[in-house]
Design a protein around this motif. Structure first.
Motif, short mmCIF file in Angstrom:
data_model
loop_
_atom_site.label_atom_id
_atom_site.label_comp_id
_atom_site.label_asym_id
_atom_site.label_seq_id
_atom_site.Cartn_x
_atom_site.Cartn_y
_atom_site.Cartn_z
N PRO A 130 0.81 -1.22 0.00
CA PRO A 130 0.00 0.00 0.00
C PRO A 130 0.84 1.26 0.00
CG PRO A 130 0.00 -0.99 2.18
CD PRO A 130 0.65 -1.99 1.25
N ASP A 131 2.15 1.12 0.23
CA ASP A 131 3.03 2.28 0.27
C ASP A 131 3.67 2.60 -1.07
OD1 ASP A 131 2.56 2.67 3.01
OD2 ASP A 131 4.17 1.29 3.55
N VAL A 132 3.36 1.81 -2.11
CA VAL A 132 3.93 2.08 -3.43
C VAL A 132 2.84 2.03 -4.49
CG1 VAL A 132 6.22 1.22 -2.85
CG2 VAL A 132 4.54 -0.33 -3.86
N LEU A 133 3.03 2.85 -5.51
CA LEU A 133 2.17 2.86 -6.68
C LEU A 133 2.89 2.09 -7.78
CD1 LEU A 133 -0.45 4.15 -7.99
CD2 LEU A 133 1.08 5.96 -8.83
N VAL A 134 2.26 1.07 -8.34
CA VAL A 134 2.92 0.20 -9.32
C VAL A 134 2.50 0.57 -10.73
CG1 VAL A 134 3.25 -2.18 -10.09
CG2 VAL A 134 2.99 -1.69 -7.65
N LEU A 142 6.42 3.73 -7.56
CA LEU A 142 6.63 5.06 -7.01
C LEU A 142 6.20 5.05 -5.56
CD1 LEU A 142 5.51 5.35 -10.15
CD2 LEU A 142 5.71 7.78 -9.66
N PRO A 143 6.96 5.68 -4.66
CA PRO A 143 6.56 5.70 -3.25
C PRO A 143 5.34 6.59 -3.04
CG PRO A 143 8.44 7.15 -3.60
CD PRO A 143 8.21 6.43 -4.91
N ILE A 144 4.42 6.14 -2.21
CA ILE A 144 3.24 6.93 -1.88
C ILE A 144 3.51 7.67 -0.57
CG2 ILE A 144 0.77 6.87 -1.32
CD1 ILE A 144 0.54 4.36 -3.00
N PRO A 145 3.55 9.00 -0.59
CA PRO A 145 3.83 9.75 0.64
C PRO A 145 2.72 9.59 1.67
CG PRO A 145 4.12 11.12 -1.33
CD PRO A 145 3.39 9.88 -1.76
N ASP A 146 3.02 9.97 2.90
CA ASP A 146 1.99 10.00 3.93
C ASP A 146 0.88 10.95 3.51
OD1 ASP A 146 3.53 8.31 5.46
OD2 ASP A 146 4.40 9.92 6.70
N ASP A 147 -0.36 10.59 3.84
CA ASP A 147 -1.54 11.39 3.52
C ASP A 147 -1.82 11.46 2.02
OD1 ASP A 147 -1.95 11.99 6.27
OD2 ASP A 147 -0.47 13.59 6.14
N TRP A 148 -1.24 10.52 1.27
CA TRP A 148 -1.58 10.33 -0.14
C TRP A 148 -2.23 8.96 -0.29
CZ3 TRP A 148 0.39 12.98 -4.83
CH2 TRP A 148 0.97 14.23 -4.54
N GLU A 149 -2.85 8.72 -1.44
CA GLU A 149 -3.49 7.43 -1.69
C GLU A 149 -3.48 7.13 -3.18
OE1 GLU A 149 -7.50 7.79 -0.33
OE2 GLU A 149 -8.03 9.35 -1.78
N LYS A 150 -3.56 5.84 -3.50
CA LYS A 150 -3.72 5.45 -4.89
C LYS A 150 -5.10 5.89 -5.35
CE LYS A 150 -1.00 1.26 -4.08
NZ LYS A 150 -1.00 -0.22 -4.08
N SER A 151 -5.18 6.35 -6.58
CA SER A 151 -6.48 6.74 -7.11
C SER A 151 -7.25 5.51 -7.54
CB SER A 151 -6.30 7.69 -8.30
OG SER A 151 -7.55 7.94 -8.92
N ASP A 152 -8.54 5.48 -7.22
CA ASP A 152 -9.38 4.37 -7.67
C ASP A 152 -9.67 4.47 -9.16
OD1 ASP A 152 -9.54 3.30 -5.13
OD2 ASP A 152 -11.33 4.46 -4.61
N SER A 153 -9.48 5.65 -9.73
CA SER A 153 -9.75 5.87 -11.14
C SER A 153 -8.45 5.87 -11.92
CB SER A 153 -10.47 7.20 -11.35
OG SER A 153 -11.69 7.21 -10.66
N LEU A 154 -8.51 5.39 -13.15
CA LEU A 154 -7.35 5.38 -14.03
C LEU A 154 -7.48 6.56 -14.98
CD1 LEU A 154 -7.26 1.57 -14.72
CD2 LEU A 154 -5.64 2.86 -13.34
N VAL A 155 -6.65 7.56 -14.78
CA VAL A 155 -6.73 8.79 -15.55
C VAL A 155 -5.74 8.75 -16.71
CG1 VAL A 155 -6.54 11.30 -15.45
CG2 VAL A 155 -7.41 10.04 -13.48
#
Length: 316
Positions: A130-134, A142-155
């Motif tokens: 959950p701490d990385v975006l693949v 890519l590392p996901i910073p604190d208080d960030w989240e993966k987007s449920d939508s694919l833009v």
């Protein structure tokens, strides 16, 4: 005992004449013409290099989307719709159309791929750390910073993360903007032959897409009125020479923000160029600009425990 279908391009039953990328656990947003050699035009993508062996495809799968022409590429899929009281939509610029309280139903997502030899859908494994975006297609995380989240939508056919926090867009009422947005995708429809050329070409389009006018003519920040070049330098990303350009943009409404285009060779295949776009709102509530450098330094090849370098390798 069944075996899970390996990653690869497979026929998309929901969109005749199209193949969709199966990453081994789930369908992704990456598509291309059936039997073709290039993905369907997504953001920033260069001509696709055919992967090695493509096994018989899984059945099922759906796709959908809308397109917007950019100088670098046509805007790809935006997979999110909400229908009950109103519509909630995460756009290219990371804005959300209200009513925010309306119940949402995600549609247009690819159907689960089957398990090889059984015709059954595989059990989805946890979606990685959950701490990385693949970015599976480009072989990086890519590392996901604190208080960030993966987007449920694919833009724009890009893997995307945003700040958890948002607020009403300064230039639009009843629309909500994220304070920070980062998206990674393969480059296409560009004549740029180097990371430096691509980053310098893409920054204007990134500024337009993230802070100017969105795909349906809204101006959540009141348009970009001017910009200042903050940084333009070579960097090392996953051991490869890349290049970044960062602008401070002034907008008609609000405090503006920082936009960055980071270009570097893909970690897999023939090294097609990748662009990571950053948008950090300015002001006390926006993410610290240093976070752009932190994310850049943390980019890794999938499975690499050491990470990318992300440091300057030449004079600014």
């Amino acid at each position: 005992m069944s075996m899970t279908t390996p990653p690869g391009w497979y026929a998309d039953q929901g969109v005749p004449g199209t193949e969709r990328w199966w990453d081994g656990n789930a369908w992704t947003a990456h598509t291309r013409p059936l039997g073709g050699t290039a993905p369907v035009a997504g953001p920033y993508q260069q001509p696709y290099r055919q992967p090695p062996t493509v096994p018989p495809g899984p059945a099922g799968g759906r796709g959908g989307g809308r397109a917007r022409g950019l100088a670098v590429a046509g805007v790809g899929v935006l997979v999110a719709a909400a229908i009950v009281v109103g519509v909630t939509l995460l756009g290219d610029d990371g804005t959300t159309t209200v009513p925010r309280s309306a119940p949402t139903t995600t549609t247009g997502e690819p159907a689960p791929g089957p398990t090889a030899g059984t015709g059954e859908s595989p059990t989805a494994e946890p979606s990685a750390d959950p701490d990385v975006l693949v970015d599976q297609l480009n072989g990086i995380t890519l590392p996901i910073p604190d208080d960030w989240e993966k987007s449920d939508s694919l833009v724009d056919r890009a893997v995307t993360m945003t700040t958890v926090a948002d607020r009403e867009c300064p230039g639009e009422t009843n629309r909500y903007c994220r304070y920070g947005r980062v998206m990674s995708a393969t480059a296409t429809q560009t004549d740029a032959d180097s990371p430096e050329a691509l980053a310098k070409e893409d920054i204007q389009d990134a500024s337009d897409a993230l802070y100017d006018e969105d795909t349906i003519g809204n101006t959540p920040y009141g348009n970009v009125t001017s910009h200042t070049v903050v940084k333009s330098e070579a960097v090392s990303v996953t051991g490869r020479t890349g290049y970044l350009v960062r602008w401070k943009v002034t907008t008609g409404k609000g405090q503006g923000g920082y936009v960055q285009s980071l270009a570097f060779p893909s970690a897999i295949g023939a090294g097609s160029l990748v662009v990571v776009r950053f948008a950090f709102d300015a002001g006390p509530e926006g993410p610290p600009v240093s976070g752009m450098d932190t994310i850049t330094k943390g980019i890794r090849t999938i499975g690499d425990s050491t990470g990318g370098v992300g440091s300057s390798i030449g004079p600014s």
